[in-house]
Motif scaffolding. Structure first.
Motif, PDB file in Angstrom:
ATOM      1  N   ASP A   1       0.805  -1.216   0.000  1.00 30.01           N
ATOM      2  CA  ASP A   1       0.000   0.000   0.000  1.00 30.01           C
ATOM      3  C   ASP A   1       0.839   1.268   0.000  1.00 30.01           C
ATOM      4  O   ASP A   1       0.307   2.377   0.054  1.00 30.01           O
ATOM      5  CB  ASP A   1      -0.916   0.021   1.238  1.00 30.01           C
ATOM      6  N   GLY A   2       2.158   1.134  -0.038  1.00 29.65           N
ATOM      7  CA  GLY A   2       3.023   2.304  -0.005  1.00 29.65           C
ATOM      8  C   GLY A   2       3.159   2.960  -1.362  1.00 29.65           C
ATOM      9  O   GLY A   2       2.717   2.432  -2.387  1.00 29.65           O
ATOM     10  N   SER A   3       3.777   4.138  -1.362  1.00 31.29           N
ATOM     11  CA  SER A   3       4.060   4.846  -2.610  1.00 31.29           C
ATOM     12  C   SER A   3       5.249   4.170  -3.277  1.00 31.29           C
ATOM     13  O   SER A   3       6.369   4.241  -2.779  1.00 31.29           O
ATOM     14  CB  SER A   3       4.374   6.317  -2.324  1.00 31.29           C
ATOM     15  N   VAL A   4       5.025   3.521  -4.404  1.00 36.57           N
ATOM     16  CA  VAL A   4       6.064   2.717  -5.041  1.00 36.57           C
ATOM     17  C   VAL A   4       7.238   3.596  -5.454  1.00 36.57           C
ATOM     18  O   VAL A   4       7.068   4.728  -5.907  1.00 36.57           O
ATOM     19  CB  VAL A   4       5.493   1.949  -6.248  1.00 36.57           C
ATOM     20  N   GLY A   5       8.448   3.058  -5.282  1.00 34.39           N
ATOM     21  CA  GLY A   5       9.636   3.822  -5.632  1.00 34.39           C
ATOM     22  C   GLY A   5      10.824   2.914  -5.876  1.00 34.39           C
ATOM     23  O   GLY A   5      10.711   1.671  -5.862  1.00 34.39           O
ATOM     24  N   ARG A   6      11.986   3.520  -6.075  1.00 33.08           N
ATOM     25  CA  ARG A   6      13.195   2.761  -6.372  1.00 33.08           C
ATOM     26  C   ARG A   6      13.554   1.730  -5.303  1.00 33.08           C
ATOM     27  O   ARG A   6      14.033   0.644  -5.646  1.00 33.08           O
ATOM     28  CB  ARG A   6      14.366   3.720  -6.625  1.00 33.08           C
ATOM     29  N   PRO A   7      13.365   2.000  -4.015  1.00 34.10           N
ATOM     30  CA  PRO A   7      13.713   0.973  -3.023  1.00 34.10           C
ATOM     31  C   PRO A   7      12.948  -0.330  -3.205  1.00 34.10           C
ATOM     32  O   PRO A   7      13.473  -1.407  -2.914  1.00 34.10           O
ATOM     33  CB  PRO A   7      13.366   1.644  -1.692  1.00 34.10           C
ATOM     34  N   HIS A   8      11.717  -0.250  -3.705  1.00 38.97           N
ATOM     35  CA  HIS A   8      10.942  -1.471  -3.928  1.00 38.97           C
ATOM     36  C   HIS A   8      11.526  -2.265  -5.109  1.00 38.97           C
ATOM     37  O   HIS A   8      11.578  -3.494  -5.071  1.00 38.97           O
ATOM     38  CB  HIS A   8       9.477  -1.122  -4.178  1.00 38.97           C
ATOM     39  N   ILE A   9      11.958  -1.553  -6.144  1.00 36.75           N
ATOM     40  CA  ILE A   9      12.617  -2.226  -7.262  1.00 36.75           C
ATOM     41  C   ILE A   9      13.941  -2.813  -6.806  1.00 36.75           C
ATOM     42  O   ILE A   9      14.316  -3.933  -7.179  1.00 36.75           O
ATOM     43  CB  ILE A   9      12.812  -1.247  -8.438  1.00 36.75           C
ATOM     44  N   ALA A  10      14.661  -2.059  -5.972  1.00 37.12           N
ATOM     45  CA  ALA A  10      15.934  -2.549  -5.436  1.00 37.12           C
ATOM     46  C   ALA A  10      15.731  -3.841  -4.645  1.00 37.12           C
ATOM     47  O   ALA A  10      16.543  -4.775  -4.743  1.00 37.12           O
ATOM     48  CB  ALA A  10      16.568  -1.484  -4.555  1.00 37.12           C
ATOM     49  N   GLU A  11      14.659  -3.903  -3.879  1.00 40.34           N
ATOM     50  CA  GLU A  11      14.397  -5.116  -3.109  1.00 40.34           C
ATOM     51  C   GLU A  11      14.137  -6.307  -4.032  1.00 40.34           C
ATOM     52  O   GLU A  11      14.547  -7.439  -3.750  1.00 40.34           O
ATOM     53  CB  GLU A  11      13.209  -4.902  -2.173  1.00 40.34           C
ATOM     54  N   ALA A  12      13.466  -6.053  -5.154  1.00 43.07           N
ATOM     55  CA  ALA A  12      13.256  -7.124  -6.127  1.00 43.07           C
ATOM     56  C   ALA A  12      14.586  -7.602  -6.692  1.00 43.07           C
ATOM     57  O   ALA A  12      14.776  -8.813  -6.925  1.00 43.07           O
ATOM     58  CB  ALA A  12      12.334  -6.636  -7.246  1.00 43.07           C
ATOM     59  N   LEU A  13      15.534  -6.685  -6.907  1.00 46.61           N
ATOM     60  CA  LEU A  13      16.858  -7.078  -7.403  1.00 46.61           C
ATOM     61  C   LEU A  13      17.615  -7.886  -6.349  1.00 46.61           C
ATOM     62  O   LEU A  13      18.356  -8.819  -6.689  1.00 46.61           O
ATOM     63  CB  LEU A  13      17.659  -5.832  -7.787  1.00 46.61           C
ATOM     64  N   VAL A  14      17.424  -7.548  -5.074  1.00 48.57           N
ATOM     65  CA  VAL A  14      18.036  -8.342  -3.994  1.00 48.57           C
ATOM     66  C   VAL A  14      17.474  -9.750  -4.007  1.00 48.57           C
ATOM     67  O   VAL A  14      18.217 -10.743  -3.899  1.00 48.57           O
ATOM     68  CB  VAL A  14      17.794  -7.671  -2.629  1.00 48.57           C
ATOM     69  N   GLU A  15      16.169  -9.865  -4.161  1.00 49.31           N
ATOM     70  CA  GLU A  15      15.528 -11.188  -4.196  1.00 49.31           C
ATOM     71  C   GLU A  15      16.063 -12.043  -5.334  1.00 49.31           C
ATOM     72  O   GLU A  15      16.198 -13.265  -5.201  1.00 49.31           O
ATOM     73  CB  GLU A  15      14.010 -11.030  -4.334  1.00 49.31           C
ATOM     74  N   LEU A  16      16.393 -11.392  -6.462  1.00 54.00           N
ATOM     75  CA  LEU A  16      16.913 -12.122  -7.619  1.00 54.00           C
ATOM     76  C   LEU A  16      18.400 -12.430  -7.495  1.00 54.00           C
ATOM     77  O   LEU A  16      18.980 -13.085  -8.371  1.00 54.00           O
ATOM     78  CB  LEU A  16      16.653 -11.323  -8.892  1.00 54.00           C
ATOM     79  N   GLY A  17      19.017 -11.918  -6.422  1.00 59.21           N
ATOM     80  CA  GLY A  17      20.438 -12.175  -6.205  1.00 59.21           C
ATOM     81  C   GLY A  17      21.361 -11.322  -7.056  1.00 59.21           C
ATOM     82  O   GLY A  17      22.560 -11.616  -7.148  1.00 59.21           O
ATOM     83  N   LEU A  18      20.841 -10.259  -7.655  1.00 59.83           N
ATOM     84  CA  LEU A  18      21.661  -9.412  -8.526  1.00 59.83           C
ATOM     85  C   LEU A  18      22.466  -8.385  -7.739  1.00 59.83           C
ATOM     86  O   LEU A  18      23.496  -7.898  -8.213  1.00 59.83           O
ATOM     87  CB  LEU A  18      20.776  -8.718  -9.549  1.00 59.83           C
ATOM     88  N   VAL A  19      21.990  -8.012  -6.578  1.00 59.03           N
ATOM     89  CA  VAL A  19      22.729  -7.139  -5.655  1.00 59.03           C
ATOM     90  C   VAL A  19      22.569  -7.710  -4.261  1.00 59.03           C
ATOM     91  O   VAL A  19      21.608  -8.440  -3.970  1.00 59.03           O
ATOM     92  CB  VAL A  19      22.219  -5.678  -5.695  1.00 59.03           C
ATOM     93  N   ALA A  20      23.520  -7.354  -3.390  1.00 60.50           N
ATOM     94  CA  ALA A  20      23.490  -7.917  -2.037  1.00 60.50           C
ATOM     95  C   ALA A  20      22.515  -7.184  -1.123  1.00 60.50           C
ATOM     96  O   ALA A  20      21.869  -7.797  -0.264  1.00 60.50           O
ATOM     97  CB  ALA A  20      24.886  -7.894  -1.433  1.00 60.50           C
TER      98      ALA A  20
END
Length: 305
Positions: A126-145
């Motif tokens: 329910d939050g205002s979507v932003g770069r941190p949410h995309i960053a978290e998806a990249l963490v989940e994919l193992g692309l960044v730590a």
């Protein structure tokens, strides 16, 4: 008094709900905490409803700004959330967040990254979507730590491979709107060079001349020399200096109350504000459902106006 004037909840890109955040703030020994979600006041009603006795809430927001291609953030404290001009600008910024995030997801997919918009939206909830949410998806994919590791030119940093522009305020306009709504304007983490380019000291001086109230000095992204420079600059231009955690829950390593604001400066901020008043905690256990861009203004004795 221990005062933290910069925190985020799930109303934007934090991981704690507003109710959880104020409870954690009280448990951390804070006497006052500001809820400053990005471009929204949506979490204020829930935070007020759950505010523990002994903790005071400073209502606010962190406004997204840009000047000459440089991203900067303006902390707005105790403004009237019903003031139409500032409300209209916040809504423009907020409404632009979804198409901007979708554009970044498209760029990632063009690079072969199997991120989906559905997953990013689910992370944002329910939050205002932003770069941190995309960053978290990249963490989940193992692309960044970590989430912070995604804010590089390779990924999400300003000018990075998958960065996309959005509607942002001119900072001089932001100061004018905040002051027009009875609020207090403080430039957030102005020397956080690891986030990207920062504005010059001459720009901060110009902002001070246009009504800027203060600069955030004690912050996790400022080293010792940067803090010394900012304190000297603030003294030269009559600016208040604040300290804050910029807490985002588990999305960042900073702790609530890791950096704090001097009580005398906090008192000056509350004296300057005419749009709203700090809300003292009554110990209420209820968690009202968050409203869209909740508009709460308090009278000096704490009653809702």
């Amino acid at each position: 008094m221990r005062i933290d004037l910069h925190t985020h909840s799930t109303a934007s890109d934090g991981t704690d709900t507003p109710a959880e955040l104020v409870r954690k703030a009280a448990a951390a020994g804070l006497d006052a905490v500001a809820l400053t979600d990005h471009d929204t006041t949506r979490g204020h009603a829930e935070a007020i409803g759950a505010l523990p006795a002994g903790l005071t809430l400073v209502t606010g927001a962190e406004l997204s700004c840009r000047l000459d291609g440089i991203s900067l953030h303006m902390l707005a404290y105790l403004f009237d959330p019903d003031e139409p001009e500032l409300l209209r600008e916040r809504e423009l910024v907020r409404d632009d967040r979804v198409p901007r995030a979708q554009a970044m997801v498209r760029k990632l997919r063009e690079l072969g990254v199997p991120v989906t918009w559905e997953r990013v939206a689910a992370i944002a909830a329910d939050g205002s979507v932003g770069r941190p949410h995309i960053a978290e998806a990249l963490v989940e994919l193992g692309l960044v730590a970590t989430v912070s590791d995604a804010f590089t030119p390779e990924w999400l940093a300003d000018g990075g491979r998958v960065h996309a522009p959005r509607h942002e305020l001119d900072p001089f306009t932001a100061v004018r709107l905040i002051k027009g709504a009875g609020g207090v304007a403080v430039l957030a983490h102005p020397a956080a060079a690891k986030r990207g380019r920062t504005v010059s000291e001459s720009v901060i001086a110009e902002l001070a001349a246009c009504g800027l109230d203060g600069v955030e000095v004690d912050h996790m992204d400022h080293d010792g020399p940067a803090r010394q420079r900012l304190r000297a600059l603030a003294a030269d231009h009559g600016l208040l200096t604040t300290g804050s955690s910029d807490y985002h829950g588990s999305r960042k390593t900073c702790r609530l109350g890791e950096y704090t604001t001097d009580p005398e400066i906090y008192g000056e901020i509350t004296r300057r504000a005419t749009g709203a008043f700090p809300v003292p905690g009554a110990g209420g256990p209820q968690d009202p459902a968050p409203r869209d861009d909740a508009r709460v203004v308090r009278t000096p004795d704490g009653r809702q106006g």
